[in-house]
Design a protein around this motif. Structure first.
Motif, mmCIF file in Angstrom:
data_model
loop_
_atom_site.group_PDB
_atom_site.id
_atom_site.type_symbol
_atom_site.label_atom_id
_atom_site.label_comp_id
_atom_site.label_asym_id
_atom_site.label_seq_id
_atom_site.Cartn_x
_atom_site.Cartn_y
_atom_site.Cartn_z
ATOM 1 N N LEU A 86 0.842 -1.225 -0.293
ATOM 2 C CA LEU A 86 -0.347 -0.118 0.490
ATOM 3 C C LEU A 86 0.904 1.467 -0.094
ATOM 4 C CD1 LEU A 86 -2.581 -0.770 2.557
ATOM 5 C CD2 LEU A 86 -2.528 -1.413 0.714
ATOM 6 N N PRO A 87 0.189 2.964 -0.167
ATOM 7 C CA PRO A 87 1.329 3.552 -0.415
ATOM 8 C C PRO A 87 1.812 3.905 1.001
ATOM 9 C CG PRO A 87 -0.992 3.844 -1.538
ATOM 10 C CD PRO A 87 -0.635 2.768 -0.534
ATOM 11 N N THR A 88 2.133 3.139 2.596
ATOM 12 C CA THR A 88 2.377 3.967 2.945
ATOM 13 C C THR A 88 3.191 2.880 4.422
ATOM 14 O OG1 THR A 88 0.476 3.611 4.538
ATOM 15 C CG2 THR A 88 1.661 6.439 3.738
ATOM 16 N N ILE A 89 2.424 1.366 3.630
ATOM 17 C CA ILE A 89 2.409 0.357 4.375
ATOM 18 C C ILE A 89 3.195 -0.879 3.526
ATOM 19 C CG2 ILE A 89 0.747 -0.055 5.355
ATOM 20 C CD1 ILE A 89 1.741 -0.642 8.303
ATOM 21 N N SER A 90 3.438 -1.775 4.127
ATOM 22 C CA SER A 90 3.035 -3.029 3.502
ATOM 23 C C SER A 90 3.434 -4.425 3.964
ATOM 24 C CB SER A 90 4.697 -3.620 1.967
ATOM 25 O OG SER A 90 5.846 -3.760 3.354
ATOM 26 N N PHE A 91 2.774 -5.377 3.791
ATOM 27 C CA PHE A 91 1.835 -6.621 4.349
ATOM 28 C C PHE A 91 1.676 -7.995 4.470
ATOM 29 C CE2 PHE A 91 -2.059 -5.399 4.093
ATOM 30 C CZ PHE A 91 -2.922 -6.289 4.190
ATOM 31 N N THR A 92 2.050 -8.797 4.884
ATOM 32 C CA THR A 92 1.876 -10.316 4.787
ATOM 33 C C THR A 92 1.168 -10.687 6.183
ATOM 34 O OG1 THR A 92 3.942 -11.195 6.366
ATOM 35 C CG2 THR A 92 3.895 -10.869 4.015
ATOM 36 N N GLY A 93 -0.039 -11.733 5.546
ATOM 37 C CA GLY A 93 -1.309 -11.429 6.405
ATOM 38 C C GLY A 93 -1.296 -12.792 6.650
ATOM 39 N N ALA A 94 -2.525 -13.551 6.884
ATOM 40 C CA ALA A 94 -2.781 -14.601 7.263
ATOM 41 C C ALA A 94 -4.168 -15.068 8.202
ATOM 42 C CB ALA A 94 -1.592 -15.943 8.231
ATOM 43 N N LEU A 95 -5.083 -15.434 8.153
ATOM 44 C CA LEU A 95 -6.410 -15.503 8.544
ATOM 45 C C LEU A 95 -5.918 -16.227 9.467
ATOM 46 C CD1 LEU A 95 -9.652 -15.284 8.336
ATOM 47 C CD2 LEU A 95 -9.646 -18.340 7.322
ATOM 48 N N ALA A 96 -6.590 -16.101 10.891
ATOM 49 C CA ALA A 96 -6.197 -17.352 12.365
ATOM 50 C C ALA A 96 -7.464 -16.887 13.156
ATOM 51 C CB ALA A 96 -5.680 -16.016 12.988
ATOM 52 N N GLY A 97 -8.623 -16.858 12.273
ATOM 53 C CA GLY A 97 -9.886 -17.435 13.680
ATOM 54 C C GLY A 97 -10.877 -16.756 12.844
ATOM 55 N N GLY A 98 -11.571 -16.935 13.185
ATOM 56 C CA GLY A 98 -13.443 -16.542 12.938
ATOM 57 C C GLY A 98 -14.372 -17.386 13.220
ATOM 58 N N GLY A 99 -15.887 -16.833 13.117
ATOM 59 C CA GLY A 99 -16.968 -17.200 13.340
ATOM 60 C C GLY A 99 -18.146 -16.810 12.682
ATOM 61 N N PHE A 100 -19.251 -16.795 12.778
ATOM 62 C CA PHE A 100 -20.586 -16.278 12.738
ATOM 63 C C PHE A 100 -21.070 -16.588 14.013
ATOM 64 C CE2 PHE A 100 -21.075 -20.899 11.391
ATOM 65 C CZ PHE A 100 -22.365 -20.764 11.472
ATOM 66 N N LEU A 101 -22.250 -15.864 13.308
ATOM 67 C CA LEU A 101 -23.614 -15.899 15.456
ATOM 68 C C LEU A 101 -24.272 -15.232 14.843
ATOM 69 C CD1 LEU A 101 -24.074 -12.812 16.888
ATOM 70 C CD2 LEU A 101 -21.703 -13.639 17.162
ATOM 71 N N PHE A 102 -26.130 -14.997 14.547
ATOM 72 C CA PHE A 102 -26.927 -14.510 14.205
ATOM 73 C C PHE A 102 -28.096 -13.844 15.409
ATOM 74 C CE2 PHE A 102 -31.522 -14.210 13.515
ATOM 75 C CZ PHE A 102 -31.741 -13.609 12.607
ATOM 76 N N ARG A 103 -27.184 -12.678 15.435
ATOM 77 C CA ARG A 103 -28.110 -11.226 15.760
ATOM 78 C C ARG A 103 -29.619 -11.096 16.130
ATOM 79 N NH1 ARG A 103 -24.275 -7.261 16.777
ATOM 80 N NH2 ARG A 103 -26.526 -6.430 18.367
ATOM 81 N N ASP A 104 -29.999 -11.912 16.800
ATOM 82 C CA ASP A 104 -31.536 -12.209 17.206
ATOM 83 C C ASP A 104 -31.837 -10.654 16.971
ATOM 84 O OD1 ASP A 104 -33.681 -13.816 17.411
ATOM 85 O OD2 ASP A 104 -33.981 -13.237 19.229
ATOM 86 N N ASP A 105 -31.240 -9.793 18.052
ATOM 87 C CA ASP A 105 -31.844 -8.380 17.949
ATOM 88 C C ASP A 105 -31.687 -7.380 17.293
ATOM 89 O OD1 ASP A 105 -29.076 -8.807 18.196
ATOM 90 O OD2 ASP A 105 -29.104 -6.918 19.665
ATOM 91 N N LEU A 106 -30.969 -8.363 15.708
ATOM 92 C CA LEU A 106 -31.522 -7.210 15.186
ATOM 93 C C LEU A 106 -31.746 -7.878 13.468
ATOM 94 C CD1 LEU A 106 -27.878 -5.630 15.043
ATOM 95 C CD2 LEU A 106 -29.919 -4.685 15.791
#
Length: 123
Positions: A86-106
């Motif tokens: 990117l213009p001011t930074i470079s990076f390498t990345g790896a997926l470290a986790g995640g998930g999902f949920l259903f927000r019943d209130d919304l």
């Protein structure tokens, strides 16, 4: 150190349909897809390490899952074995986790992807 505006610009540059739908920390907009990001800077030095959490919020699970996969492809560099510059930074990345949920209130799905990014400032 990865900055929020860099995350927002990187996503918008690759997916222009998400312009004005990306927010830091939280959102109150639930009438359309929303992308929420949070950055935690955990290590400094010449090569820093940041934790990037991205949440995709939408009423349609399939739409949210589609964008989750797009975001994973955007920030995970393991398959390409090449840094994102990117213009001011470079990076390498790896997926470290995640998930999902259903927000019943919304009545919305919230899918999360967490990345560990190794960052280096560009001068």
């Amino acid at each position: 150190m990865l900055m929020g505006y860099q995350v927002k610009q990187h996503i918008e540059a690759n997916y222009p349909e998400l312009i004005d739908k990306i927010y830091p920390g939280f959102t109150t907009k639930i009438d359309d897809i929303s992308i929420v990001y949070n950055i935690t800077n955990s290590a400094g030095g010449v090569v820093g390490q940041d934790r990037l959490e991205i949440r995709i919020i939408d009423a349609d699970y399939d739409v949210a899952e589609e964008y989750k996969q797009k975001i994973i492809n955007l920030f995970s560099t393991e398959k390409k074995n090449q840094a994102i510059v990117l213009p001011t930074i470079s990076f390498t990345g790896a997926l470290a986790g995640g998930g999902f949920l259903f927000r019943d209130d919304l009545q919305m799905w919230e899918l999360t992807a967490i990345f560990i990014l190794n960052t280096k400032e560009r001068k």
